[in-house]
Write an enzyme that holds these catalytic residues in place. Structure first.
Site, mmCIF file in Angstrom:
data_model
loop_
_atom_site.group_PDB
_atom_site.id
_atom_site.type_symbol
_atom_site.label_atom_id
_atom_site.label_comp_id
_atom_site.label_asym_id
_atom_site.label_seq_id
_atom_site.Cartn_x
_atom_site.Cartn_y
_atom_site.Cartn_z
ATOM 1 N N GLU A 108 32.840 83.045 32.486
ATOM 2 C CA GLU A 108 33.128 81.937 32.015
ATOM 3 C C GLU A 108 32.707 82.013 30.673
ATOM 4 O O GLU A 108 31.982 80.967 29.470
ATOM 5 C CB GLU A 108 31.622 81.167 33.194
ATOM 6 C CG GLU A 108 32.570 80.250 34.118
ATOM 7 C CD GLU A 108 30.920 80.198 34.774
ATOM 8 O OE1 GLU A 108 31.479 78.429 35.405
ATOM 9 O OE2 GLU A 108 30.102 80.216 34.786
ATOM 10 N N HIS A 127 23.935 79.225 30.025
ATOM 11 C CA HIS A 127 24.248 78.345 31.141
ATOM 12 C C HIS A 127 23.083 79.049 32.290
ATOM 13 O O HIS A 127 23.353 80.201 32.673
ATOM 14 C CB HIS A 127 25.916 79.300 30.915
ATOM 15 C CG HIS A 127 26.522 78.859 32.646
ATOM 16 N ND1 HIS A 127 26.187 77.449 33.251
ATOM 17 C CD2 HIS A 127 27.051 79.401 33.156
ATOM 18 C CE1 HIS A 127 26.644 77.899 33.866
ATOM 19 N NE2 HIS A 127 27.064 78.426 34.544
ATOM 20 N N HIS A 129 22.068 78.052 36.152
ATOM 21 C CA HIS A 129 21.984 77.478 37.598
ATOM 22 C C HIS A 129 20.637 77.754 38.149
ATOM 23 O O HIS A 129 19.982 78.007 39.313
ATOM 24 C CB HIS A 129 22.374 78.843 38.846
ATOM 25 C CG HIS A 129 24.163 79.272 38.016
ATOM 26 N ND1 HIS A 129 24.456 80.143 38.824
ATOM 27 C CD2 HIS A 129 24.869 78.578 36.964
ATOM 28 C CE1 HIS A 129 25.092 80.947 38.196
ATOM 29 N NE2 HIS A 129 25.823 79.482 37.751
ATOM 30 N N HIS A 197 26.778 73.326 40.272
ATOM 31 C CA HIS A 197 26.680 74.535 39.466
ATOM 32 C C HIS A 197 25.648 74.719 38.988
ATOM 33 O O HIS A 197 25.314 75.610 38.822
ATOM 34 C CB HIS A 197 28.664 74.228 38.474
ATOM 35 C CG HIS A 197 28.915 75.953 37.760
ATOM 36 N ND1 HIS A 197 30.119 76.076 37.457
ATOM 37 C CD2 HIS A 197 27.963 76.943 37.610
ATOM 38 C CE1 HIS A 197 30.374 77.453 37.177
ATOM 39 N NE2 HIS A 197 28.921 77.490 36.790
#
Lengths: 270, 270, 270, 270
Positions: A108, A127, A129, A197
């Site tokens: 990603e 990024h 979660h 996500h």
């Protein structure tokens, strides 16, 4: 309509194949070595975000190359808690590694490259979660600033639904096209949620990106608890949030100093 | 009305500029050295409140100077977990540092100074962003004592909304006027919530201030959980809370001893 | 009615004065030394319950004297995490210390003494302020067994409201009369909640008392979460719970072994 | 109907007696030694699952014998955090130990044996009492994939109610018949919940079984929080989940590497 969607999918599939095929990837030139103090901050950010439970075995943090806005730096495909300076790779903004040294890259990484393309003001991208964040990404209840340390969530936090960009996928932002779609959703904001996500968080420095990633997660949990009380919830007004941004600019280093010191104490050989 | 509000804002702006300008700040005289045991308690309180997750990189705790009710002591602008005796500064009740030694002060020190002015009985003040507390500050559901260790929340816990005092702000209690408005909201109580921000907790000693800051947070979380069960919740009656205050006076040292010992064990050189 | 209530209050006040006045307390004879292994289990139970977050700076655990059913053993007034064998005092069932050695006793020791009087089958008692438990004590939603490890909560968990026993109090079970009222509410059960306070848990051994205190707290949190899902919740049926008790008898030592080992590793000089 | 149910109960009782009676148990032959690296993974899985709070003093993890599909390996009756290679026993698929060496086996080992019988594709089985999972097992609200790392929960997660299989029981899957009933409920899926008890999770490798056990628990907690927000929740569509399984295949080793390293660092003599 159906034709257009199929065409888009074909394009995505071809792009994916090309992106994953080393022979078709350009090998960009390096922008040169990075100030060791900045490099340490990038390594430390990986540890701090893990310590704060913002990321776990997954998630990543990158910074734009200080010497060349067309390059960025990020750990190889490895749990962030394990990243050292030796694991940092350099990428161009199409997310081709300058010299992978046989190491795997994050699938990603296009999240990072495409945001750096679209947002010259952004120097660091996280990024996540995060546990507080995912419920809001899956809900139609918007994430809003509930306390001053979440003011950077104003004026609103958009939700990127990958289905809108590419129909049925494997949920990963694993192509330049998907990265661009996410960057479009993010627009000029600091945070975007990703349905099913996690989130992406951006800032002009690593300490601020870490601050925003952490307090996004904290704000989400506080908002959940406030909603669960069953009464009326008062959020920061937009003009309050705007004024509070200057406060966060001024004080966020106090938290970073604390986090960095704790992370360094646990790093071997430091 | 509009004129009056603009006048107030102008006054606040001017005050802020003056307060931040060193040349205009009076340099008050020191009330002299503090008993090292008391100073240690102040340092330890910073660590304990961090260990208990009542404060994080932000938040602060102060004590009134034992030799002069017109002075108070508080750490410089630094994450509380890092405070040592050397970081403690002395202030007058207008929150001017006696000798800043080139060190930055908390922007919100006026919380402390103005409460010490208004409340001669108060010898210690804690300002928190506790996770249990913030949801109640943002909700119209009142925080109430749900168990005996939260009895000090009776008869009620007011919510200070900075918007009522000064319209749109950066959410910080960063002027004497805002500190006074918060002290007015607090009145004779032990705890006040701050909308979109956190809380302020006061007591006659450091151990009791730490006790109240911690059990405010615990009580808030317990009340949230009780409300989430969906049934009827029974709180302590006011007369029960009044009687229970004497119990807390008698037993709170047992918790302080435990917390202090654990904090000292982790402090280097102790 | 009013006269009767006032008479009861007077009686309670007189009893309290007498209980607190050393000259009026009988000095009972000791039942002699205790097997060091059992004594160690009592000390370890204090640590384990703290490690499990069942108790914090407050709460206590006792055991009946193995050589004399009319005596019990419990730590002096001290945070449980700090208790060593030297801190264990012996009491008669009226909760008079055999030899206080100048040490303060818990104000609520009557919880233990009165339960040992009323329940010959009970050899260990835990008093907690567990975070999962307090919401149920304050709510009209009953605590029920939601999984097999909570089967000991069947057939029901009563709530002791001190107001029913003695009107307005300081919430503490600080007299023999209040201890007896709590024991009456407990009846033949394993667990009773105390409104606005916590719980009391009993068993025939220390490991089982610790097991029940921990899994009461766990069960409460699981039940809260199940209720929050918003659907229908299925609890263990009474006949299932009855059958499951034998399983818990058989397996609870596995958890105790783990907890005890972890606690001993952290104890200095062990 | 009543006769049939009584007959089933009689059969279960007889089976249980036979199973528990060593003289009636067959002593199967060993499939031979296991690759030490695989054996280490099994030991480490016990520690990792404890560190992740997926299991506590109870719960277990097994692997199919790499040299013989008719044998499996699992720790003796012991808290998983304490398991070493020496504690691993070998079983046939009827869950008879090859050589118990005087050690007690888990009462619920039939969960493992019967699933290995029914599912040739399964090489590792985890049985948990995870805190996120139990509320869903007791509720009629189904567990569903709320983020990409929970995609293995598609297409659905069945709930095994032991009452449907055997009426009133002690809640344990302590016979081959109950193990088979659970395996029937599991069918071809990756996860089944057990009402009033916990869950069972299966996979083709130990790292994947651990991954699924952990992210089942995480997904459950995230779903609970999303539902508590009070809005509409969007789950992964089945076709999204199917595509995402390949991603998890590709990336789950990154988490395993991190978890394993942390567990090994804490193991004595490693």
């Amino acid at each position: 309509m159906a034709f257009k969607r199929r065409a888009v999918r074909l394009l995505l599939t071809v792009s994916l194949v090309l992106a994953l095929h080393p022979a078709n990837a350009q090998t960009p030139a390096s922008a040169g070595p990075v100030d060791p103090a900045l490099m340490q901050d990038l390594v430390v950010a990986n540890r701090v975000l893990t310590d704060l439970n913002v990321i776990d075995g997954f998630g990543h943090v990158s910074m734009r190359h200080p010497a060349d806005p067309n390059r960025y730096l990020m750990g190889r495909s490895l749990a962030p808690a394990l990243v050292t300076a030796d694991d940092i790779l350099e990428y161009d903004l199409d997310s081709n590694p300058v010299d992978a040294r046989g190491r795997a890259s994050f699938l990603e990484r296009f999240i990072h490259g495409e945001i750096y393309k679209a947002r010259p003001d952004v120097k660091a991208v996280v990024h996540t979660h995060s546990p507080g964040i995912i419920p809001f990404g899956a809900s139609n209840v918007p994430l809003r600033p509930i306390f001053h340390l979440g003011a950077f969530l104003a004026p609103d936090v958009p939700v990127f639904d990958i289905r809108d960009a590419a129909g049925t996928t494997n949920m990963l932002v694993s192509t330049p096209q998907l990265g661009k779609a996410l960057a479009d959703t993010l627009g000029s904001r600091n945070v975007a949620l990703m349905r099913g996500h996690g989130s992406v968080v951006v800032a002009a420095t690593i300490p601020m990106a870490v601050f925003r990633a952490h307090y996004s997660n904290v704000n989400a949990q506080l908002q959940s608890q406030a909603l669960a009380l069953g009464g009326t919830v008062t959020y920061l007004q937009n003009d309050e949030s705007q004024k509070t941004l200057a406060v966060i600019d001024q004080i966020h280093g106090r938290a970073w100093d604390l986090w960095k010191r704790a992370a360094l104490e646990k790093m071997p050989g430091k």
